[in-house]
Scaffold this active site. Structure first.
Site, PDB file in Angstrom:
ATOM      1  N   GLN A 130       0.817  -1.212   0.000  1.00 50.21           N
ATOM      2  CA  GLN A 130       0.000   0.000   0.000  1.00 50.21           C
ATOM      3  C   GLN A 130       0.855   1.268   0.000  1.00 50.21           C
ATOM      4  O   GLN A 130       2.050   1.238   0.291  1.00 50.21           O
ATOM      5  CB  GLN A 130      -0.913   0.002   1.227  1.00 50.21           C
ATOM      6  N   HIS A 131       0.180   2.365  -0.301  1.00 53.96           N
ATOM      7  CA  HIS A 131       0.673   3.734  -0.081  1.00 53.96           C
ATOM      8  C   HIS A 131       1.731   4.238  -1.062  1.00 53.96           C
ATOM      9  O   HIS A 131       1.926   5.434  -1.177  1.00 53.96           O
ATOM     10  CB  HIS A 131       1.256   3.903   1.325  1.00 53.96           C
TER      11      HIS A 131
ATOM     12  N   ASP B  84      -2.345  -4.884  -0.089  1.00 55.33           N
ATOM     13  CA  ASP B  84      -1.956  -6.189   0.442  1.00 55.33           C
ATOM     14  C   ASP B  84      -2.791  -6.627   1.644  1.00 55.33           C
ATOM     15  O   ASP B  84      -3.174  -7.806   1.750  1.00 55.33           O
ATOM     16  CB  ASP B  84      -0.461  -6.225   0.777  1.00 55.33           C
TER      17      ASP B  84
END
Length: 484
Positions: free
Chosen positions: A81-82, A239
């Site tokens: 992520q991110h 994820d």
């Protein structure tokens, strides 16, 4: 390869360190082929990776799957992520991706929270109070430090979006991964115009948010992968949301994931909004919510301590009164982005094994401290805690979680739950099922249950006390110069 009962699907996990691919029988959940290839991550002040490595790793992982990948009817990508992926007009990376564990944007995170109404307003609007991990802060950092990169950017993507787009040729994302950006509003389930305007990000640069169960596209002609033309591509997701699918989670069941980062989360039917910022109010991948708390330091940090001590990772010893806060990469929970590791209570009779156990205790303490905030008030506290991730099969990790939580602990036998969750999402495109129901049909959460033991309150209280007393030092960190 065993004969499959049903159509084959591919689930992908593009994580911080590597990309893994599973070819799964959609009928039974049997993994019929798998592959894996590594990526590199920069060291030093930042944490960056070249997105093209993810594609190369996906190609290599799928080539290891052989003919089974070519027979797949659908594919889905779960990803870290991110991460901020910036692409130029040709779809090539403008610069390496800024990863989730790059904490250079901590000053921008603080400023954004203050400038857009404070923590409560952020939690109500986006479900989360952004820290340095969130994509919105990374864009703000890039605009401040590398404005030429911002000017060259024609598309902004997350890691899983990047791979999905290379498969389909279309810019798409999903609600689960979008909810970790900081510019997706959980209340309206759309991009937040006020936030985007404030950071100078044109919404036209962002991917379309695909709905759960919708087809994101089909595999296009020009690619280097062993898929047949027209293979369905699912929305994919972040994820943690993929792992939740992979476990077939029902609301209220807690999960503790031990990987490069540590996470605790549970599916909820209530939209979360924690103004303290401890709990991120993420969306899940099929219409509910995934309140989650994350630490930056988990298995890698503890393994590093073991290496410094010259010990195997299981060589822990009980006893002693030493406390070790393994915040080697700064920390997100608690929010101490500039912190470093801290050791307190060292004595002449302290052993190396006790030091190593203290590292495990410090890593698990932060996760368990957030668990009650993650769970809804009516959640059954006697439900076994599902222990997943790379550390889940380690005896020292299992016993530390068991001792400090006081809960029964279940260790699912299924491995690669992120890739399995992506595969379940791909299977859902073919069968019309909820992907979590697909995973329950596959019985992915099955595994031994370790009975509850008495909670080690003394150790928890000691760590909490050291953390509280050392807060000013940890907030200052090792860099005493002005922060950008």
């Amino acid at each position: 390869m065993s004969a499959a009962e049903g159509p084959l699907v591919v689930g992908v996990d593009t994580s911080t360190q590597s990309t893994k691919a599973l070819v799964v029988d959609a009928s039974t959940g049997q993994v019929v082929a798998s592959g894996q290839a590594p990526h590199t991550v920069s060291s030093g002040a930042g944490r960056e990776s070249d997105p093209r490595q993810w594609w190369d790793a996906l190609c290599e992982a799928l080539s290891q799957c052989g003919d089974a990948a070519h027979e797949a009817a659908a594919v889905s990508v779960g990803g870290q992520q991110h991460g901020l992926v910036t692409l130029d007009e040709r779809g090539e990376p403008v610069r390496p991706a800024l990863l989730w564990n790059d904490v250079r944007s901590a000053p921008q995170a603080r400023r954004l929270v203050d400038e857009l109404g404070g923590p409560k307003a952020w939690a109500e609007r986006t479900g989360s109070v952004p820290g340095a991990s969130f994509t919105v802060t990374k864009w703000a950092w890039l605009a401040e430090h590398e404005p030429e990169a911002v000017r060259a950017t024609r598309a902004v993507r997350l890691p899983h979006d990047y791979l999905t787009e290379r498969l389909t040729g279309q810019g798409t994302t999903d609600r689960g991964d979008a909810s970790g950006t900081g510019w997706w509003a959980s209340g309206t389930e759309g991009y937040d115009e006020e936030t985007l305007a404030h950071i100078g990000l044109d919404p036209a640069l962002l991917p379309r948010v695909v709905r759960p169960g919708e087809v994101a596209g089909t595999v296009r002609d020009s690619h280097d992968l062993p898929f047949s033309k027209g293979t369905l591509v699912a929305p994919g997701t972040g994820d943690n949301a993929a792992a939740a699918l992979g476990l077939g989670l029902r609301p209220g069941t807690p999960v503790l994931s031990l990987g490069t980062s540590g996470t605790v989360y549970a599916v909820s039917t209530h939209r979360p909004a924690d103004p303290t910022g401890t709990v991120a109010g993420f969306a899940d991948a099929h219409g509910d919510w995934l309140p989650l708390a994350c630490t930056l330091n988990c298995t890698l940090a503890v393994d590093r301590v073991a290496a410094l001590l010259g010990l195997e990772r299981e060589a822990v010893e009980p006893g002693g009164s030493v406390t070790l806060l393994p915040y080697l990469d700064g920390e997100r929970t608690p929010n101490l982005p500039h912190a470093s590791g801290l050791l307190h209570g060292l004595r002449h009779d302290t052993t190396g094994g006790q030091l190593l156990q203290a590292a495990y205790d410090g890593a698990v303490h932060a996760l368990l401290g957030a668990l009650d905030l993650v769970l809804d008030e009516d959640a059954d506290r006697s439900t076994p805690l599902l222990l997943i991730g790379g550390g889940a099969r380690g005896t020292a990790w299992q016993q530390t979680v068991r001792r400090l939580s006081g809960r029964p602990v279940q260790v699912p036998e299924a491995r690669e739950l992120v890739a399995l969750g992506a595969a379940a999402q791909a299977a859902g495109l073919l069968t019309g099922e909820d992907p979590a129901a697909v995973a329950r049909r596959w019985n992915t959460a099955a595994g031994p249950v370790l009975e509850a033991v008495e909670r080690d309150e003394a150790t928890l209280e000691r760590i909490t006390g050291v953390l509280s007393d050392a807060a000013p030092l940890l907030e200052r960190g090792t860099d005493t110069g002005p922060q950008a």
